[in-house]
Design a protein around this motif. Structure first.
Motif, mmCIF file in Angstrom:
data_model
loop_
_atom_site.group_PDB
_atom_site.id
_atom_site.type_symbol
_atom_site.label_atom_id
_atom_site.label_comp_id
_atom_site.label_asym_id
_atom_site.label_seq_id
_atom_site.Cartn_x
_atom_site.Cartn_y
_atom_site.Cartn_z
ATOM 1 N N GLN A 283 39.307 39.574 31.929
ATOM 2 C CA GLN A 283 40.601 39.110 31.456
ATOM 3 C C GLN A 283 41.561 39.013 32.637
ATOM 4 O OE1 GLN A 283 41.050 42.493 28.604
ATOM 5 N NE2 GLN A 283 41.933 40.917 27.285
ATOM 6 N N GLU B 90 47.600 38.310 27.951
ATOM 7 C CA GLU B 90 46.399 37.653 28.445
ATOM 8 C C GLU B 90 46.684 36.180 28.729
ATOM 9 O OE1 GLU B 90 42.521 36.069 26.299
ATOM 10 O OE2 GLU B 90 42.446 38.277 26.479
ATOM 11 N N GLN C 130 44.101 34.352 30.764
ATOM 12 C CA GLN C 130 42.757 33.790 30.839
ATOM 13 C C GLN C 130 41.763 34.881 30.479
ATOM 14 O OE1 GLN C 130 41.515 31.614 34.354
ATOM 15 N NE2 GLN C 130 43.581 30.847 34.748
ATOM 16 N N SER C 131 40.574 34.477 30.037
ATOM 17 C CA SER C 131 39.509 35.437 29.769
ATOM 18 C C SER C 131 38.181 34.706 29.802
ATOM 19 C CB SER C 131 39.698 36.129 28.406
ATOM 20 O OG SER C 131 39.613 35.193 27.351
ATOM 21 N N GLY C 132 37.117 35.448 29.894
ATOM 22 C CA GLY C 132 35.788 34.856 29.908
ATOM 23 C C GLY C 132 34.740 35.915 30.171
ATOM 24 N N VAL D 60 38.788 31.887 39.647
ATOM 25 C CA VAL D 60 40.005 31.828 38.848
ATOM 26 C C VAL D 60 41.006 30.933 39.562
ATOM 27 C CG1 VAL D 60 41.910 33.163 37.854
ATOM 28 C CG2 VAL D 60 39.623 34.170 37.974
ATOM 29 N N LEU E 248 45.228 30.175 39.221
ATOM 30 C CA LEU E 248 46.434 30.661 38.569
ATOM 31 C C LEU E 248 47.680 30.102 39.236
ATOM 32 C CD1 LEU E 248 45.446 34.437 38.257
ATOM 33 C CD2 LEU E 248 45.641 32.833 36.342
#
Length: 311
Positions: free
Chosen positions: A247, A255, A257-259, A276, A278
């Motif tokens: 996360q 939150e 982003q997550s995966g 990532v 951002l």
């Protein structure tokens, strides 16, 4: 489930610079440099007096200062996990006047971890005099206070492993054999007990990683790191089906982003990484084990986190 949270070595070893590789963990993650803020720079070597009247140096002249380099070394601390207190690692860039192995142990003894969720068990009143490899044993000569009486047995044993893991990983980082057992000395003499009740009369080896390390470990970014908008998170994990959940939280804990990603191997420490992108700001990356049982079996998932800033 979403987990929230915000020697010179004397004896037979010649200390040289090298990649930061812990022989107990394979893969590129162990060669990663510490990306946290810059360490204290070594003192500059004074220049010679340009005055033409200065006398030439003689045999009685003060010897030149030691050339102090900087090395990135693996340092083990401890952290609380759902399974109890476990070892956790940081890579630290530190001056190495006595070589990277001694520097790693000195950092573990005296420097607080940068990650606020980590802690050190040893006190700065304990110092390391030397680290030597002799006849298949790593000898660490300590000095100063070693009075840690009153510590719980499990904490005392973990403190010894904190030291053993740090020195063996540091040796591996310069290409030496980090699988050797460790003999503790005090002021040059063998000691039978330390931390009140831990028997160290015989050399101490590494305890099994799955028993003493947190099962998910971030290497990069380091705590407080400054990164670009696109970057890679990497680390090591020993998790079910090699599945690592992640996360990204903003500075308010939301939150963004997550995966998930997959480590190279299941259920043993191996590298993982994911990329990532951002916007500028301050964030926290959190990685954890997966828990198919939803908490019905065993303890809640272990996790690790780092707070960093995107330029």
């Amino acid at each position: 489930a979403v987990v929230t949270g915000t020697a010179v070595i004397a004896g037979g070893v010649v200390v040289l610079g090298g990649s930061d590789v812990d022989s107990t963990v394979t893969g590129p993650s162990e060669t990663t440099l510490d990306t946290t803020s810059s360490p204290t720079q070594p003192p500059e070597t004074p220049t010679s007096d340009p005055s033409p009247t200065a006398p030439p140096p003689t045999s009685e002249s003060t010897p030149p200062p030691i050339d102090v380099g900087i090395a990135t070394v693996p340092v083990y601390y401890v952290t609380e996990t759902p399974a109890g207190m476990r070892l956790a690692r940081e890579f630290r860039s530190v001056p190495t006047p006595a070589g990277p192995v001694v520097a790693a142990v000195e950092t573990m003894l005296a420097e607080d971890p940068r990650d606020p969720e980590y802690q050190r068990l040893w006190e700065a009143s304990t110092d390391v005099e030397s680290v030597e490899v002799d006849d298949g044993i790593i000898e660490i000569d300590l000095s100063g206070s070693t009075d840690y009486t009153g510590a719980a047995d499990d904490v005392a044993r973990l403190a010894i492993q904190e030291l053993v893991y740090t020195v063996t990983a540091a040796l591996s980082s310069i290409g030496e054999n980090g699988a050797l057992p460790v003999q503790l000395l005090l002021d040059g003499e063998p000691i039978d007990n330390i931390w009140g009740n831990v028997d160290v009369s015989a050399p101490v080896g590494r305890a099994p990683q799955l028993e003493v390390r947190q099962l998910v470990q971030i290497n990069n970014p380091g705590e407080g790191a400054l990164v670009g908008r696109s970057f890679t998170v990497d680390g090591d994990a020993a998790v079910y089906e090699a599945t690592v959940l992640w996360q990204i939280l903003d500075d308010a804990g939301n939150e963004v982003q997550s995966g998930f990603t997959t480590a190279e191997a299941c259920c043993e420490f191996s590298p993982f990484e994911f990329s990532v992108e951002l916007e500028p700001g301050t964030y926290t990356v959190l990685v954890s084990e997966s828990d198919p049982s939803g908490g019905a079996e065993g303890y809640p998932p272990m996790f690790d986190s780092r707070t960093f800033t995107v330029e």
